[in-house]
Write a protein that holds these residues in place. Sequence first.
Motif, mmCIF file in Angstrom:
data_model
loop_
_atom_site.group_PDB
_atom_site.id
_atom_site.type_symbol
_atom_site.label_atom_id
_atom_site.label_comp_id
_atom_site.label_asym_id
_atom_site.label_seq_id
_atom_site.Cartn_x
_atom_site.Cartn_y
_atom_site.Cartn_z
ATOM 1 N N GLY A 31 0.825 -1.200 0.000
ATOM 2 C CA GLY A 31 0.000 0.000 0.000
ATOM 3 C C GLY A 31 0.860 1.251 0.000
ATOM 4 N N TRP A 32 0.415 2.258 -0.740
ATOM 5 C CA TRP A 32 1.089 3.553 -0.790
ATOM 6 C C TRP A 32 0.075 4.616 -0.398
ATOM 7 C CZ3 TRP A 32 1.696 -0.298 -4.324
ATOM 8 C CH2 TRP A 32 2.993 -0.714 -4.618
ATOM 9 N N ASP A 33 0.443 5.480 0.536
ATOM 10 C CA ASP A 33 -0.423 6.601 0.885
ATOM 11 C C ASP A 33 -0.319 7.638 -0.221
ATOM 12 O OD1 ASP A 33 -1.215 5.446 3.239
ATOM 13 O OD2 ASP A 33 0.261 6.494 4.459
ATOM 14 N N VAL A 34 -1.461 8.152 -0.638
ATOM 15 C CA VAL A 34 -1.515 9.142 -1.713
ATOM 16 C C VAL A 34 -2.139 10.410 -1.144
ATOM 17 C CG1 VAL A 34 -2.413 9.659 -4.004
ATOM 18 C CG2 VAL A 34 -1.774 7.314 -3.428
ATOM 19 N N TYR A 35 -1.410 11.497 -1.236
ATOM 20 C CA TYR A 35 -1.888 12.795 -0.753
ATOM 21 C C TYR A 35 -2.164 13.681 -1.947
ATOM 22 C CZ TYR A 35 0.154 11.228 3.631
ATOM 23 O OH TYR A 35 0.457 10.508 4.742
ATOM 24 N N GLU A 36 -3.329 14.281 -1.987
ATOM 25 C CA GLU A 36 -3.651 15.189 -3.079
ATOM 26 C C GLU A 36 -3.148 16.579 -2.709
ATOM 27 O OE1 GLU A 36 -7.425 16.465 -5.809
ATOM 28 O OE2 GLU A 36 -7.529 14.664 -4.583
ATOM 29 N N THR A 37 -2.344 17.150 -3.585
ATOM 30 C CA THR A 37 -1.799 18.495 -3.350
ATOM 31 C C THR A 37 -1.967 19.294 -4.634
ATOM 32 O OG1 THR A 37 0.414 17.769 -3.989
ATOM 33 C CG2 THR A 37 -0.098 17.704 -1.655
ATOM 34 N N GLY A 38 -2.973 20.111 -4.670
ATOM 35 C CA GLY A 38 -3.210 20.915 -5.860
ATOM 36 C C GLY A 38 -3.628 20.041 -7.031
ATOM 37 N N ASP A 39 -2.952 20.220 -8.170
ATOM 38 C CA ASP A 39 -3.312 19.520 -9.398
ATOM 39 C C ASP A 39 -2.547 18.217 -9.591
ATOM 40 O OD1 ASP A 39 -3.519 22.693 -11.061
ATOM 41 O OD2 ASP A 39 -5.093 21.526 -10.088
ATOM 42 N N HIS A 40 -1.721 17.838 -8.650
ATOM 43 C CA HIS A 40 -0.936 16.609 -8.833
ATOM 44 C C HIS A 40 -0.998 15.758 -7.556
ATOM 45 C CE1 HIS A 40 1.785 19.343 -6.781
ATOM 46 N NE2 HIS A 40 2.438 18.291 -6.371
ATOM 47 N N LEU A 41 -0.528 14.542 -7.661
ATOM 48 C CA LEU A 41 -0.494 13.654 -6.509
ATOM 49 C C LEU A 41 0.951 13.455 -6.065
ATOM 50 C CD1 LEU A 41 -3.029 10.910 -7.572
ATOM 51 C CD2 LEU A 41 -3.404 12.820 -6.048
ATOM 52 N N ARG A 42 1.157 13.471 -4.788
ATOM 53 C CA ARG A 42 2.476 13.210 -4.222
ATOM 54 C C ARG A 42 2.341 11.914 -3.431
ATOM 55 N NH1 ARG A 42 4.722 15.136 0.977
ATOM 56 N NH2 ARG A 42 2.618 15.831 1.234
ATOM 57 N N ARG A 43 3.210 10.956 -3.695
ATOM 58 C CA ARG A 43 3.127 9.663 -3.039
ATOM 59 C C ARG A 43 4.143 9.609 -1.900
ATOM 60 N NH1 ARG A 43 0.205 6.722 -6.668
ATOM 61 N NH2 ARG A 43 0.368 7.422 -8.791
ATOM 62 N N GLU A 44 3.716 9.017 -0.802
ATOM 63 C CA GLU A 44 4.617 8.840 0.335
ATOM 64 C C GLU A 44 4.505 7.415 0.818
ATOM 65 O OE1 GLU A 44 5.210 13.256 1.750
ATOM 66 O OE2 GLU A 44 4.648 11.824 3.272
ATOM 67 N N THR A 45 5.501 6.963 1.511
ATOM 68 C CA THR A 45 5.549 5.582 1.982
ATOM 69 C C THR A 45 4.411 5.264 2.939
ATOM 70 O OG1 THR A 45 6.974 3.903 2.954
ATOM 71 C CG2 THR A 45 7.141 6.100 3.867
ATOM 72 N N ALA A 46 3.940 4.040 2.836
ATOM 73 C CA ALA A 46 2.856 3.591 3.727
ATOM 74 C C ALA A 46 3.424 3.017 4.990
ATOM 75 C CB ALA A 46 2.018 2.543 3.015
#
Length: 78
Positions: free
Chosen positions: A63-78
Amino acid sequence: MQTEYGWVIELTASDPSAPRFWAGSSLWSDDHQMALRFAREKDAVRAAMLMLDGMNVRICEHGWDVYETGDHLRRETA
């Protein structure tokens, strides 16, 4: 925050708490962001059978945590 799930191929010789992920061809990476992701377990199994024949690997759901930031997605470690 959402969690995105996929199937990855890990090298069995690596510790499950710090796996080495298959990143394609003969490339292995400690970085889960570099791992090839498969939507279905059977696709990961087939890729391992075809591309990594004879290697000791394990197929794992990740699993990868996905954070929505503006018009793009930034992925961070789960």
